[in-house]
Enzyme design. Structure first.
Site, PDB file in Angstrom:
ATOM      1  N   GLY A  12      -6.278 -10.702  -1.806  1.00  0.00           N
ATOM      2  CA  GLY A  12      -5.546  -9.453  -1.624  1.00  0.00           C
ATOM      3  C   GLY A  12      -4.358  -9.645  -0.707  1.00  0.00           C
ATOM      4  N   ALA A  13      -3.193  -9.161  -1.156  1.00  0.00           N
ATOM      5  CA  ALA A  13      -1.952  -9.352  -0.409  1.00  0.00           C
ATOM      6  C   ALA A  13      -1.334  -8.014  -0.012  1.00  0.00           C
ATOM      7  CB  ALA A  13      -0.971 -10.183  -1.237  1.00  0.00           C
ATOM      8  N   ALA A  16      -3.803  -5.334   4.645  1.00  0.00           N
ATOM      9  CA  ALA A  16      -4.971  -5.945   5.287  1.00  0.00           C
ATOM     10  C   ALA A  16      -4.950  -7.467   5.103  1.00  0.00           C
ATOM     11  CB  ALA A  16      -6.256  -5.360   4.708  1.00  0.00           C
ATOM     12  N   GLY A  17      -4.742  -7.913   3.864  1.00  0.00           N
ATOM     13  CA  GLY A  17      -4.763  -9.350   3.591  1.00  0.00           C
ATOM     14  C   GLY A  17      -3.634 -10.082   4.297  1.00  0.00           C
ATOM     15  N   PHE A 116       1.152  15.420  10.266  1.00  0.00           N
ATOM     16  CA  PHE A 116       0.346  15.096   9.093  1.00  0.00           C
ATOM     17  C   PHE A 116      -0.946  15.895   9.153  1.00  0.00           C
ATOM     18  CE2 PHE A 116       0.529  11.862   5.710  1.00  0.00           C
ATOM     19  CZ  PHE A 116       1.875  11.568   5.738  1.00  0.00           C
ATOM     20  N   ASP A 210     -12.164  -4.212  -7.915  1.00  0.00           N
ATOM     21  CA  ASP A 210     -12.854  -5.458  -8.299  1.00  0.00           C
ATOM     22  C   ASP A 210     -13.761  -5.997  -7.189  1.00  0.00           C
ATOM     23  OD1 ASP A 210     -11.224  -5.316 -10.548  1.00  0.00           O
ATOM     24  OD2 ASP A 210      -9.725  -6.676  -9.701  1.00  0.00           O
ATOM     25  N   GLN A 229     -11.671  10.410  -1.820  1.00  0.00           N
ATOM     26  CA  GLN A 229     -10.666  11.385  -1.380  1.00  0.00           C
ATOM     27  C   GLN A 229      -9.737  11.810  -2.512  1.00  0.00           C
ATOM     28  OE1 GLN A 229      -7.258  10.474   1.628  1.00  0.00           O
ATOM     29  NE2 GLN A 229      -8.642  11.936   2.608  1.00  0.00           N
ATOM     30  N   HIS A 231      -6.225  13.668  -2.971  1.00  0.00           N
ATOM     31  CA  HIS A 231      -5.045  14.086  -2.210  1.00  0.00           C
ATOM     32  C   HIS A 231      -4.550  15.393  -2.807  1.00  0.00           C
ATOM     33  CE1 HIS A 231      -1.030  14.024  -0.495  1.00  0.00           C
ATOM     34  NE2 HIS A 231      -1.343  12.966   0.224  1.00  0.00           N
ATOM     35  N   LEU A 241       1.992  10.330  -6.299  1.00  0.00           N
ATOM     36  CA  LEU A 241       1.867  11.032  -5.026  1.00  0.00           C
ATOM     37  C   LEU A 241       3.145  11.717  -4.562  1.00  0.00           C
ATOM     38  CD1 LEU A 241      -0.444  11.373  -2.961  1.00  0.00           C
ATOM     39  CD2 LEU A 241       0.817   9.765  -1.537  1.00  0.00           C
ATOM     40  N   THR A 243       4.003  12.720  -0.945  1.00  0.00           N
ATOM     41  CA  THR A 243       3.414  12.453   0.373  1.00  0.00           C
ATOM     42  C   THR A 243       3.082  13.727   1.140  1.00  0.00           C
ATOM     43  OG1 THR A 243       3.794  11.496   2.554  1.00  0.00           O
ATOM     44  CG2 THR A 243       5.749  12.139   1.347  1.00  0.00           C
ATOM     45  N   GLU A 244       2.007  13.615   1.949  1.00  0.00           N
ATOM     46  CA  GLU A 244       1.659  14.712   2.853  1.00  0.00           C
ATOM     47  C   GLU A 244       2.805  14.952   3.847  1.00  0.00           C
ATOM     48  OE1 GLU A 244      -2.638  15.097   3.846  1.00  0.00           O
ATOM     49  OE2 GLU A 244      -1.885  14.545   5.823  1.00  0.00           O
ATOM     50  N   ARG A 275      -7.287  16.797   4.187  1.00  0.00           N
ATOM     51  CA  ARG A 275      -7.146  16.713   2.723  1.00  0.00           C
ATOM     52  C   ARG A 275      -8.326  17.284   1.959  1.00  0.00           C
ATOM     53  NH1 ARG A 275      -4.360  10.723   2.562  1.00  0.00           N
ATOM     54  NH2 ARG A 275      -2.375  11.509   3.328  1.00  0.00           N
ATOM     55  N   HIS A 341      -7.296   9.558  -4.725  1.00  0.00           N
ATOM     56  CA  HIS A 341      -6.337   8.874  -3.863  1.00  0.00           C
ATOM     57  C   HIS A 341      -6.922   7.722  -3.060  1.00  0.00           C
ATOM     58  CE1 HIS A 341      -2.752   8.492  -1.457  1.00  0.00           C
ATOM     59  NE2 HIS A 341      -3.404   8.756  -0.337  1.00  0.00           N
ATOM     60  N   GLU A 372      -8.767  -1.078   2.611  1.00  0.00           N
ATOM     61  CA  GLU A 372      -9.391   0.006   1.848  1.00  0.00           C
ATOM     62  C   GLU A 372     -10.688  -0.416   1.157  1.00  0.00           C
ATOM     63  OE1 GLU A 372      -6.654   2.400  -0.387  1.00  0.00           O
ATOM     64  OE2 GLU A 372      -8.278   3.462  -1.407  1.00  0.00           O
ATOM     65  N   ARG A 383     -10.808  10.766   5.183  1.00  0.00           N
ATOM     66  CA  ARG A 383      -9.783  10.067   5.963  1.00  0.00           C
ATOM     67  C   ARG A 383      -8.623  10.993   6.282  1.00  0.00           C
ATOM     68  NH1 ARG A 383      -4.816   7.518   4.703  1.00  0.00           N
ATOM     69  NH2 ARG A 383      -5.061   7.614   2.444  1.00  0.00           N
TER      70      ARG A 383
HETATM   71  C1  LIG Z   1       0.712   6.376  -3.355  1.00  0.00           C
HETATM   72  C2  LIG Z   1      -0.003   6.088  -2.069  1.00  0.00           C
HETATM   73  C3  LIG Z   1       0.558   6.476  -0.867  1.00  0.00           C
HETATM   74  C4  LIG Z   1      -0.098   6.223   0.321  1.00  0.00           C
HETATM   75  N1  LIG Z   1       0.483   6.614   1.502  1.00  0.00           N
HETATM   76  C5  LIG Z   1      -0.120   6.317   2.686  1.00  0.00           C
HETATM   77  C6  LIG Z   1       0.500   6.642   3.919  1.00  0.00           C
HETATM   78  O1  LIG Z   1       1.603   7.173   3.976  1.00  0.00           O
HETATM   79  N2  LIG Z   1      -0.162   6.316   5.059  1.00  0.00           N
HETATM   80  C7  LIG Z   1      -1.374   5.694   5.057  1.00  0.00           C
HETATM   81  O2  LIG Z   1      -1.914   5.409   6.118  1.00  0.00           O
HETATM   82  N3  LIG Z   1      -1.970   5.361   3.890  1.00  0.00           N
HETATM   83  C8  LIG Z   1      -1.367   5.655   2.713  1.00  0.00           C
HETATM   84  N4  LIG Z   1      -1.980   5.299   1.533  1.00  0.00           N
HETATM   85  C9  LIG Z   1      -3.210   4.492   1.575  1.00  0.00           C
HETATM   86  C10 LIG Z   1      -2.880   3.059   1.994  1.00  0.00           C
HETATM   87  O3  LIG Z   1      -1.604   2.720   1.530  1.00  0.00           O
HETATM   88  C11 LIG Z   1      -3.877   2.055   1.447  1.00  0.00           C
HETATM   89  O4  LIG Z   1      -5.188   2.466   1.718  1.00  0.00           O
HETATM   90  C12 LIG Z   1      -3.682   0.674   2.087  1.00  0.00           C
HETATM   91  O5  LIG Z   1      -2.316   0.302   2.034  1.00  0.00           O
HETATM   92  C13 LIG Z   1      -4.551  -0.341   1.395  1.00  0.00           C
HETATM   93  O6  LIG Z   1      -4.204  -1.615   1.822  1.00  0.00           O
HETATM   94  P1  LIG Z   1      -5.089  -2.873   1.415  1.00  0.00           P
HETATM   95  O7  LIG Z   1      -4.439  -4.046   2.034  1.00  0.00           O
HETATM   96  O8  LIG Z   1      -6.497  -2.586   1.757  1.00  0.00           O
HETATM   97  O9  LIG Z   1      -5.034  -2.929  -0.173  1.00  0.00           O
HETATM   98  P2  LIG Z   1      -3.836  -2.975  -1.258  1.00  0.00           P
HETATM   99  O10 LIG Z   1      -2.511  -2.805  -0.650  1.00  0.00           O
HETATM  100  O11 LIG Z   1      -4.237  -2.039  -2.331  1.00  0.00           O
HETATM  101  O12 LIG Z   1      -3.903  -4.461  -1.795  1.00  0.00           O
HETATM  102  C14 LIG Z   1      -4.968  -4.927  -2.598  1.00  0.00           C
HETATM  103  C15 LIG Z   1      -4.703  -6.362  -2.947  1.00  0.00           C
HETATM  104  O13 LIG Z   1      -5.851  -6.905  -3.577  1.00  0.00           O
HETATM  105  C16 LIG Z   1      -5.468  -7.693  -4.676  1.00  0.00           C
HETATM  106  N5  LIG Z   1      -6.615  -7.757  -5.603  1.00  0.00           N
HETATM  107  C17 LIG Z   1      -7.459  -6.761  -5.993  1.00  0.00           C
HETATM  108  N6  LIG Z   1      -8.387  -7.236  -6.844  1.00  0.00           N
HETATM  109  C18 LIG Z   1      -8.144  -8.562  -6.992  1.00  0.00           C
HETATM  110  C19 LIG Z   1      -8.746  -9.594  -7.741  1.00  0.00           C
HETATM  111  N7  LIG Z   1      -9.813  -9.392  -8.522  1.00  0.00           N
HETATM  112  N8  LIG Z   1      -8.206 -10.837  -7.658  1.00  0.00           N
HETATM  113  C20 LIG Z   1      -7.126 -11.075  -6.890  1.00  0.00           C
HETATM  114  N9  LIG Z   1      -6.513 -10.137  -6.160  1.00  0.00           N
HETATM  115  C21 LIG Z   1      -7.021  -8.892  -6.208  1.00  0.00           C
HETATM  116  C22 LIG Z   1      -4.241  -6.992  -5.233  1.00  0.00           C
HETATM  117  O14 LIG Z   1      -3.461  -7.876  -5.986  1.00  0.00           O
HETATM  118  C23 LIG Z   1      -3.550  -6.572  -3.926  1.00  0.00           C
HETATM  119  O15 LIG Z   1      -2.740  -7.625  -3.449  1.00  0.00           O
HETATM  120  C24 LIG Z   1      -1.342   5.559   0.321  1.00  0.00           C
HETATM  121  C25 LIG Z   1      -1.904   5.145  -0.865  1.00  0.00           C
HETATM  122  C26 LIG Z   1      -1.259   5.439  -2.069  1.00  0.00           C
HETATM  123  C27 LIG Z   1      -1.923   5.056  -3.349  1.00  0.00           C
END
Ligand SMILES: Cc1cc2nc3c(=O)[nH]c(=O)nc-3n(C[C@H](O)[C@H](O)[C@H](O)COP(=O)(O)OP(=O)(O)OC[C@H]3O[C@@H](n4cnc5c(N)ncnc54)[C@H](O)[C@@H]3O)c2cc1C
Length: 569
Positions: A12-13, A16-17, A116, A210, A229, A231, A241, A243-244, A275, A341, A372, A383
């Protein structure tokens, strides 16, 4: 089979990753695998902001941020983890500032902050409505600078375990079509959310959860999955979306009669209630016939903010509304509806990012998770907006630190078991060789629509039972799928089928968990059990896979500062 060896493999990139990789790459050979190009991760779609009590727009403190988050979680959040989140939030944002993130600014040069939902102070730090985009791109640049190895468009299919230790993953190179074994000392899941289990969602196509099913399949539980959740503001019929931050800047919600109906649901907070409450209020208006033209949508009105403020603070929202629903929000209100969401639940971890396997928090050696896909749990049953980018970045860094420390103690690699790739090989061969009549797209569509109908904002025993039966039926039909493309290179049919397999496994846990939890708390609302029941349900759900469906166990909620009280806004 192609073999790789890296000290640390992160799946995951997103925020978090990448934040974890930045931490570990300073001391260890780190690889990041992502099924999409890193900067296309869903984090890049985040709009509104990242929370920190910087107190640039009013008085604020970590204590107030903590209380808001605990109350927002409907008291299910673990307060020791929440305390870490809110205390380290200012340093997390300042660190981003120093990396070069172009935050919006106050006239005096400090980082601008806006309101928010559920936050009692303006504490969302933002870059117009592109906050996630700038955070993600900045982190990616930093990772490149620090020599992180990227494997883009690699789809992780299974985990490799040996005697209870995690020692790598098996991934499909989507472009080349070969299976690769990644042998490592530590594996971290940062695979994001699963909005694609629902028809109307704000989430990217890749958000199919996944990671949850990959760990669930090997006997690791998943936690609090019943909390999904919705939204309040997705563009009508698209779910994309709004945004809020649009309400944070002063936008109103209106029903058919032009009424700001939130005054009947949350007289104090109005549109900035949390929310769960706001989405329920909207759905109630729609269900009771006060949607626009009697249909299933309402309006968000931004006109009174004026063109200048809209174009400065919400340019993306202006653009999205124009492109997808043909509405210029400077001149007209925008049609919206609640949209799936965010997933509060996920892979259970402790405060250090180690994946745990039971209610006593026993860690799995070599396995980590954050963002997430993980459940630490700082969001509990609901959240607050802007706490998620914060969680992903902050617990991403913490998990990176834990892995780096682990590597200093650990001498070598746990040897790979024989047949390390066998489960992945068999799964792929079964899909390619299947000559059934069922279509992947059809099963997915039926799943997404029925989840909306039966396991959405309002739930009850009858609908949840029905959905469980639907899912069982779809799981059965999945055994008889057929894909057209049997080739190797860039086989998106195969990826769709693998993703559907993952969806079908964890949705059963969402629905069974929702059926099991006979109370209403945060995002989980049972019309047949409309009250929160602390006596019986102030506890986390852990779901273990069995042949007959999930088996449930429970884990204590950590309560340190704030005892549960009635939640009013
Ligand atoms: C439209 C939208 C707006 C948002 N706005 C806000 C905001 O303003 N403020 C806030 O705090 N939060 C917001 N959120 C929530 C927040 O953005 C996410 O919860 C957070 O960014 C998730 O980050 P992550 O690193 O956990 O996962 P992600 O950014 O979702 O990254 C997941 C990664 O996992 C990889 N992956 C998944 N499955 C596999 C697999 N099988 N093999 C290889 N790679 C895989 C993907 O390629 C990706 O790189 C929003 C979410 C959305 C959808």
């Amino acid at each position: 089979m192609i073999h790789h060896q890296h000290d640390i493999v992160i799946i995951g990139a997103g925020l978090a990753g990448l934040r974890a990789a930045l931490e570990t790459s300073q001391v260890a050979d780190t690889a990041v695998l992502s099924k999409v190009f890193p900067t296309r991760s869903h984090s890049g779609a985040a709009q509104g902001g990242i929370a920190a009590s910087l107190a640039n727009a009013s008085d604020d403190s970590w204590e107030v941020h903590m209380f808001d988050t605990v109350k927002g979680s409907d008291y299910l959040g673990d307060q020791d983890a929440i305390e870490i989140l809110v205390k380290e939030a200012p340093a997390t944002v300042i660190e981003f500032e120093h990396m070069g993130v172009p935050f919006s600014r106050n006239p005096d040069g400090t980082i601008a902050q806006r309101r928010f939902g559920g936050h009692s102070r303006p504490r969302a730090c933002y870059a117009a409505d592109y906050t996630g985009h700038v955070l993600l791109h900045t982190l990616y640049e930093q990772c490149i600078k620090h020599g992180v190895n990227f494997y883009s468009e690699f789809y992780v299919v299974s985990l490799i375990m040996n005697k209870g230790n995690c020692c790598g993953v098996v991934a499909l190179d989507i472009i080349g079509g070969e299976l690769h074994i990644f042998h490592s000392k530590a594996v971290m899941f940062a695979t994001g959310g699963y909005g694609r289990a629902y028809k109307i969602t704000s989430n990217a196509h890749a958000n199919t959860g996944d990671g949850l099913s990959i760990v669930y399949r090997i006997g690791i539980p998943i936690e609090d999955m019943e909390f999904v959740q919705f939204h309040p503001t997705g563009l009508y019929q698209h779910g994309i979306l709004v945004t809020e931050g649009a309400r944070g800047e002063g936008g109103y919600l209106l029903n058919r009669d032009g009424e700001r109906f939130m005054k009947r649901y949350a007289p104090e907070k109005m549109e900035l209630a949390p929310r769960d409450l706001t989405a329920r209020a909207e759905q109630t208006e729609i269900n009771e016939g006060r949607g626009i033209d009697g249909k299933d949508y309402i309006l968000i009105d931004l006109r009174h903010l004026g063109a200048e403020k809209i174009m400065e603070r919400l340019p993306q929202i202006h653009d999205l509304a124009l492109s997808f629903v043909g509405v210029d929000c400077i001149k007209e209100p925008v049609p919206i509806q609640p949209t799936a969401h965010y997933s509060m639940g996920g892979i259970p971890t402790n405060k250090h990012g180690q994946v745990v396997i039971d209610k006593d928090n026993t860690p799995v050696k070599g396995l980590y998770a954050a963002g997430e896909c993980a459940c630490v749990s700082v969001h509990g049953a609901n959240r607050l907006g802007t706490n998620s980018q914060l969680e992903a970045s902050l617990f991403g860094r913490r998990t990176g630190k834990t892995m780096a420390e682990f590597l200093q103690r650990e001498e070598g690699f746990t040897p790979l078991p024989e047949d390390a790739a066998k489960p992945a090989e068999e799964e792929i061969a079964a899909i390619l060789g299947n000559e059934g009549k069922e279509s992947v797209a059809q099963i997915r569509e039926e799943l997404q629509v029925s989840m909306m109908d039966n396991c959405g904002i309002f739930r009850d025993e009858k609908k949840l039972q029905k959905e469980l039966e639907i899912i069982k039926g779809l799981q059965e039909r999945y055994k008889h799928i057929h894909i057209d493309d049997k080739g190797k290179r860039c086989n998106t049919d195969l990826i769709d089928a693998l993703e559907l397999g993952h969806l079908l496994d964890f949705v059963e846990v969402i629905v069974a968990g929702a059926l099991n939890r006979t109370e209403s708390r945060g995002s989980h609302y049972r019309t047949d059990y409309p009250k929160r029941d602390d006596e019986n349900w102030l506890k986390h759900t852990l779901a273990y896979r069995t042949d007959k469906g999930p088996r449930f166990d429970y884990k204590k909620v950590v309560i340190t500062r704030y005892q549960p009280t009635e939640r009013k806004y």
